[in-house]
Design an enzyme around this catalytic site. Structure first.
Site, short mmCIF file in Angstrom:
data_model
loop_
_atom_site.label_atom_id
_atom_site.label_comp_id
_atom_site.label_asym_id
_atom_site.label_seq_id
_atom_site.Cartn_x
_atom_site.Cartn_y
_atom_site.Cartn_z
CE LYS A 96 6.77 23.33 -5.63
NZ LYS A 96 6.76 24.67 -5.59
CG ASP A 147 9.85 24.46 -9.07
OD1 ASP A 147 10.63 25.17 -8.40
OD2 ASP A 147 8.62 24.63 -9.09
O1 C5P Z 1 11.83 28.11 -15.00
P1 C5P Z 1 10.38 28.00 -15.30
O2 C5P Z 1 10.11 27.80 -16.76
O3 C5P Z 1 9.68 26.97 -14.48
O4 C5P Z 1 9.73 29.40 -14.91
C1 C5P Z 1 8.43 29.76 -15.32
C2 C5P Z 1 8.28 31.26 -15.17
O5 C5P Z 1 8.35 31.64 -13.80
C3 C5P Z 1 9.39 32.07 -15.82
O6 C5P Z 1 9.11 32.35 -17.15
C4 C5P Z 1 9.41 33.34 -14.99
O7 C5P Z 1 8.37 34.20 -15.40
C5 C5P Z 1 9.05 32.83 -13.62
N1 C5P Z 1 10.22 32.59 -12.73
C6 C5P Z 1 10.95 33.65 -12.26
N2 C5P Z 1 12.01 33.41 -11.42
C7 C5P Z 1 12.31 32.16 -11.04
C8 C5P Z 1 11.56 31.06 -11.50
C9 C5P Z 1 10.50 31.31 -12.36
O8 C5P Z 1 10.70 34.81 -12.59
N3 C5P Z 1 13.33 31.96 -10.20
#
Ligand code: C5P
Length: 285
Positions: free
Chosen positions: A11, A137
């Protein structure tokens, strides 16, 4: 279960805006996402004990910390199925830790493929809900195509597709920590934001040049020095080679440019590949 195979598409973020920090520690996002043809192949078969992941990249986790394994476990748990003896094989083409949702897309492919093979009959919406637990994502990657993503990234609205075009993607060697970039963005007042409404209008109108002109990612403003310099240089090279627009994807460091003609895209790709090994020419889906 027969062996199953599923494609996991990369993406791009045509826009990425961070609207604020949430009480749960995540950030409120507003992004326009687009799938491209650059993809991994995910194969699932029965074999071994527990759940295992193999890939053509030896440094990837082989156990439940791999997002593909995590997705399989969450799905089987939701369905009350046993996940012992599942072997996931990833043929990785999407660069890793690159802002292209490679790991999330592999996880989404596991959800779609296992759902089909195990006859679970979950809808894409239900798979996206399960995917939320795996990563922000993953819900988008369950659907792919062109979407407006809000909330943590899981509140999705379909948009008209970006008109078909060539895409050159270039990942400089640097690695960037996603939590670190979010911390950096918390410490600054953003002055430049993407025109998301303008992007939506350009997509509605099927206006490729208008969409390319409106691409913007707020993380480009808070990149640490060496990465920021590399990203700016790649953007300049893409634009000079005739890209309609260029932007960093996700939390980077991959930069991409949109091209109307193959010869210009080819030239840009050739030029960038001399410096950055992980440069690819692909198309939108
Ligand atoms: O959800 P995911 O594990 O992919 O997110 C990785 C990191 O990205 C999270 O630990 C956070 O620090 C950050 N994040 C965030 N806000 C989001 C998505 C991700 O702060 N909407």
């Amino acid at each position: 279960m027969a062996e199953m195979r599923e494609t996991a598409w990369a993406k791009l973020n045509l826009t990425l805006d961070v609207l604020g920090k949430r009480p749960d520690g995540y950030h409120e996002l507003c992004m326009v996402m687009q799938s491209v043809a650059l993809s991994d192949t995910v194969t699932i078969r029965q074999g071994g004990a527990g759940i295992s992941v193999r890939s053509n990249l030896e440094f990837l986790p082989t156990g439940p910390t791999n997002l593909a394994a995590s997705a399989a476990i969450r799905l089987c748990e939701a369905a009350g199925r046993d996940w012992n003896g599942l072997e996931i094989v990833l043929d990785k083409k999407i660069p890793v830790c690159a802002g292209l949702a490679g790991g999330s897309s592999d996880a989404a492919a596991v959800l779609r493929g296992l759902n089909r093979e195990l006859g679970l009959n979950y809808s894409l919406q239900e798979l996206a809900r399960i995917g939320e637990q795996v990563g922000s994502d993953v819900p988008y990657c369950v659907y792919g195509s062109t979407m407006l993503a809000r909330g943590r990234g899981e509140v999705l609205t379909p948009l008209p597709p970006l008109p078909w075009c060539y895409v050159v993607l270039c990942k400089p060697r640097y690695s960037i920590s996603t939590p670190e970039l979010f911390r950096r963005i918390d410490g600054v007042r953003l002055t430049c934001r993407p025109d998301t409404a303008g992007m939506e209008e350009a997509l509605q109108a099927g206006d490729l040049a208008g969409a390319a002109r409106r691409m913007y990612n707020v993380f480009e403003d808070v990149l640490p020095r060496p990465v920021g310099t590399a990203v700016a240089e790649i953007k300049r090279t893409l634009i000079e080679a005739g890209a309609l627009g260029a932007c960093m994807s996700g939390t980077g460091p991959t930069v991409f440019g949109l091209f109307e003609t193959l010869d210009r895209a080819w030239d840009a790709c050739t030029t960038l590949r001399k410096v950055h090994k992980e440069t690819f020419l692909t198309v939108t889906l």
